[in-house]
Motif scaffolding. Structure first.
Motif, short mmCIF file in Angstrom:
data_model
loop_
_atom_site.label_atom_id
_atom_site.label_comp_id
_atom_site.label_asym_id
_atom_site.label_seq_id
_atom_site.Cartn_x
_atom_site.Cartn_y
_atom_site.Cartn_z
N GLY A 398 12.18 -11.25 8.23
CA GLY A 398 13.08 -10.52 7.35
C GLY A 398 12.43 -10.04 6.07
N ALA A 399 11.11 -10.27 5.88
CA ALA A 399 10.44 -9.82 4.66
C ALA A 399 10.46 -8.29 4.60
N HIS A 400 10.70 -7.78 3.39
CA HIS A 400 10.76 -6.33 3.20
C HIS A 400 9.36 -5.72 3.27
N TRP A 401 8.41 -6.34 2.58
CA TRP A 401 7.02 -5.89 2.62
C TRP A 401 6.16 -6.96 3.26
N ARG A 402 5.09 -6.51 3.94
CA ARG A 402 4.06 -7.42 4.45
C ARG A 402 2.70 -6.82 4.13
N TRP A 403 1.89 -7.59 3.44
CA TRP A 403 0.50 -7.21 3.23
C TRP A 403 -0.34 -8.10 4.14
N VAL A 404 -1.25 -7.51 4.88
CA VAL A 404 -2.04 -8.24 5.86
C VAL A 404 -3.49 -8.32 5.36
N THR A 405 -3.98 -9.54 5.16
CA THR A 405 -5.34 -9.74 4.66
C THR A 405 -6.29 -10.11 5.80
N ASP A 406 -7.57 -9.84 5.58
CA ASP A 406 -8.60 -10.19 6.56
C ASP A 406 -9.66 -11.03 5.87
N VAL A 407 -10.45 -11.74 6.68
CA VAL A 407 -11.44 -12.66 6.13
C VAL A 407 -12.51 -11.93 5.34
N ASP A 408 -12.73 -10.64 5.61
CA ASP A 408 -13.74 -9.89 4.87
C ASP A 408 -13.24 -9.43 3.50
N GLY A 409 -11.99 -9.78 3.15
CA GLY A 409 -11.46 -9.43 1.83
C GLY A 409 -10.60 -8.19 1.80
N SER A 410 -10.38 -7.56 2.96
CA SER A 410 -9.55 -6.36 2.99
C SER A 410 -8.07 -6.72 3.01
N VAL A 411 -7.25 -5.81 2.47
CA VAL A 411 -5.80 -5.98 2.45
C VAL A 411 -5.17 -4.68 2.95
N ARG A 412 -4.38 -4.79 4.00
CA ARG A 412 -3.70 -3.61 4.55
C ARG A 412 -2.25 -3.59 4.07
N VAL A 413 -1.86 -2.45 3.53
CA VAL A 413 -0.49 -2.26 3.03
C VAL A 413 0.20 -1.29 3.98
N PRO A 414 0.95 -1.79 4.99
CA PRO A 414 1.53 -0.90 6.01
C PRO A 414 2.50 0.12 5.46
N SER A 415 3.19 -0.20 4.36
CA SER A 415 4.22 0.70 3.85
C SER A 415 3.66 2.05 3.47
N ILE A 416 2.38 2.11 3.08
CA ILE A 416 1.77 3.39 2.72
C ILE A 416 0.53 3.65 3.57
N ASP A 417 0.26 2.79 4.56
CA ASP A 417 -0.87 2.95 5.46
C ASP A 417 -2.18 3.06 4.70
N VAL A 418 -2.41 2.12 3.80
CA VAL A 418 -3.63 2.11 3.00
C VAL A 418 -4.24 0.71 3.08
N THR A 419 -5.56 0.66 3.18
CA THR A 419 -6.30 -0.61 3.17
C THR A 419 -7.25 -0.61 1.98
N VAL A 420 -7.20 -1.68 1.20
CA VAL A 420 -8.06 -1.81 0.02
C VAL A 420 -8.77 -3.15 0.08
N THR A 421 -9.68 -3.38 -0.87
CA THR A 421 -10.40 -4.65 -0.98
C THR A 421 -9.79 -5.47 -2.10
N ALA A 422 -9.49 -6.74 -1.82
CA ALA A 422 -8.88 -7.61 -2.81
C ALA A 422 -9.94 -8.17 -3.75
N PRO A 423 -9.62 -8.32 -5.05
CA PRO A 423 -10.58 -8.96 -5.94
C PRO A 423 -10.69 -10.45 -5.63
N ALA A 424 -11.88 -11.01 -5.83
CA ALA A 424 -12.08 -12.44 -5.60
C ALA A 424 -11.80 -13.19 -6.89
N ARG A 425 -11.05 -14.29 -6.79
CA ARG A 425 -10.74 -15.04 -8.00
C ARG A 425 -11.92 -15.91 -8.42
#
Length: 425
Positions: A398-425
Motif C-alpha cells: 500500500g506504499a504510495h512511493w517506492r524507491w528501489v536501491t541496489d548494492v552498487d549505490g544506485s536508487v531507482r525512482v519509478p514514479s519519474i523513471d529516473v535512476t540516480v546514485t545515493a550519497p554514502a554516509r
C-alpha cells in the motif's frame, strides 16, 4: 559431468589393478607327492632321494626322475632341490604317476622358479599401465565431453570476469558516492535553486513533485496539465526545464511549504523530491545498506531545510536509522501512532496525480518493514487528513512511493523513471 569422470577413472583403475590377479598362474592339477621324512621318522638317518625312490617307486635308481620333477621348485622354507640331490625334512616332492606305497599322497603344488610372495606387486610395468589407463581415461573424457568442458570453462571465465567488473563498478560507485556526500554537505546553490523553482511553479498553480538541478538548468516533473510558460520549456508530457540562471519567486511564496529532500545525484545533477506529495508512505527497498544511506541523506536535508518539521521515530530490531535527530520523538511501536482515518491504499509505486498535496505536520521514520497488521495501521496514521507521512526501510503493502536501491549505490525512482546514485554516509 564430474560424476561421470570419477566413475570412468575408478573403473579404469579397478581394471588395471585386477591385471595381476588375472595374470597369475593357475595351480597345477592334482599330482602324487611325498613328504621328506625327518631323521626321527627315518630311523635316525637323514632321508635321501634314493630312499624316497625305493619307498614310492620300488627302485632307488629312479631317484633321478624325482630330481627332474622337483629341480629348482621353491619349497616352504625358501630352499629348492638342486643337482646335489640334498633334501630337507618337510619338503614336498612331486612323484612320477606310477608311484605307490604308504608314503605316496595326492596334492596340488604350484610350479615356478621363485615363491609368489617374493614377487613385487607394483612393478614398473604395472605403474606404466596405470598411468596409461589414467591418461587414456582423461583423453576419452575430453573427447566425449569436450563441448561441456569448454562450455563450463567459458562459464567460469565469464562469471569471474563479471564478478571483477561488478567489484570495479562498486568501487567506482563508492568513490562517487563519497564525493556526492561531500558535495551535498557543501552545496548551497542547488537546494536554493530547487526551492525557488518549486515556489515559482506553485505561484503559477503548477505543482512539481520532483526537481533536478544542475549548473546549467532545472528540470521539473509537474502534476498539472498546463502549457509551459517562459522561462520554462516542455521537454515531454509533464517534464519541464528552464535555465538555472532564470529568476525565481520568493522562497516564502506558495500555499503549501515545500518539503524538498535529495534522493541522489547523477551526470544530470541532483534529484530532489517534494514530500508534500508523498500522500502516505515511502518504502525504500533493495539493498539495506544503500537504503539506510538514502534515509540518512533524507533526514540530513530535513534537518537543514525543514528543521521545523517534527520527526517521529519507531526503532527496529537494530535500533534507529543513522541520522535521526536527537530531538525526535521516540515511539515504541507503529501501533502507538495516532490515526486520522483509513489509509490511502495504493500499491502501484507511482505518483497518483489525483493525490492531494498537503502541508506536513510530522515525518515518521520506521526502521524495519512492518507486518501486515502494522502496515494497515501505518497507512491509516498517514491518511489524507493526518498531515503525517512515513519513510520506511523495507517494503510496505500500500506504499504510495517506492524507491528501489541496489548494492552498487544506485536508487531507482519509478514514479519519474529516473535512476540516480545515493550519497554514502
Amino acid at each position: 559431468m564430474i560424476r561421470r569422470l570419477l566413475l570412468l577413472l575408478a573403473t579404469t583403475l579397478l581394471a588395471a589393478l585386477s591385471v595381476p590377479t588375472a595374470a597369475a598362474a593357475a595351480p597345477d592339477d592334482v599330482v602324487k607327492v611325498a613328504v621328506v621324512r625327518t631323521p626321527e621318522q627315518n630311523g635316525g638317518r637323514p632321508d635321501t632321494l634314493d630312499q624316497i625312490a625305493q619307498r614310492t617307486l620300488g627302485d632307488p635308481g629312479r631317484a633321478g626322475e624325482i630330481l627332474d620333477l622337483n629341480r629348482d621348485r621353491p619349497q616352504s622354507d625358501g630352499g629348492a632341490l638342486t643337482d646335489s640331490g640334498e633334501v630337507h625334512p618337510g619338503w614336498i616332492l612331486k612323484l612320477p604317476d606310477d608311484a605307490a606305497g604308504p608314503d605316496v599322497r595326492l596334492g596340488r603344488v604350484t610350479s615356478g622358479s621363485a615363491p609368489a610372495a617374493d614377487k613385487p606387486y607394483f612393478t614398473w610395468k604395472l605403474v606404466l599401465a596405470l598411468v596409461g589407463a589414467v591418461i587414456l581415461a582423461l583423453v576419452t573424457v575430453l573427447v566425449v565431453f569436450r563441448r561441456r568442458i569448454v562450455r563450463w570453462a567459458l562459464d567460469r571465465y565469464r562469471t569471474s570476469a563479471e564478478n571483477k567488473r561488478l567489484r570495479r563498478q562498486i568501487q567506482q560507485q563508492g568513490r562517487l558516492r563519497a564525493r556526492l556526500n561531500a558535495d551535498f554537505a557543501a552545496d548551497q546553490a542547488g537546494p536554493e535553486l530547487a526551492w525557488r523553482a518549486a515556489t515559482d511553479l506553485d505561484a503559477d498553480r503548477v505543482e512539481a513533485y520532483a526537481l533536478r538541478t544542475s549548473e546549467r538548468d532545472v528540470t521539473a516533473w509537474v502534476t498539472a496539465d498546463h502549457d509551459a510558460r517562459a522561462p520554462w520549456r516542455a521537454e515531454s508530457d509533464g517534464v519541464w526545464t528552464r535555465p538555472a540562471g532564470a529568476s525565481g519567486s520568493d522562497l516564502s511564496g506558495g500555499s503549501v511549504v515545500p518539503c524538498l529532500v535529495r534522493v541522489g545525484g547523477d551526470g544530470e545533477g541532483s534529484l530532489f523530491v517534494d514530500l508534500t506529495w508523498l500522500d502516505g508512505v515511502l518504502a525504500i527497498t533493495g539493498s539495506p545498506g544503500v537504503a539506510g544511506d538514502v534515509m540518512s541523506a533524507l533526514l540530513a536535508d530535513l534537518a537543514r531545510f525543514r528543521p521545523d518539521l517534527p520527526v517521529l521515530s519507531v526503532p527496529g530490531l537494530g535500533g534507529e536509522p543513522t541520522g535521526v535527530p536527537s530531538g525526535a520523538t521516540r515511539v515504541r511501536s507503529i501501533g502507538d501512532l495516532r490515526t486520522a482515518g483509513p489509509g490511502a491504499g495504493a500499491d502501484d509505486g507511482m505518483v497518483r496525480l489525483a493525490a492531494r498535496r498537503r502541508s506536513l505536520t510530522a515525518l515518521i521514520v520506521i526502521a524495519d518493514a512492518p507486518s501486515t497488521e502494522e502496515a494497515e495501521h501505518l497507512l491509516a496514521a498517514c491518511g489524507p487528513d493526518s498531515g503525517q507521512v512515513a519513510v520506511v526501510l523495507g517494503d510496505v503493502p500500500g506504499a504510495h512511493w517506492r524507491w528501489v536501491t541496489d548494492v552498487d549505490g544506485s536508487v531507482r525512482v519509478p514514479s519519474i523513471d529516473v535512476t540516480v546514485t545515493a550519497p554514502a554516509r
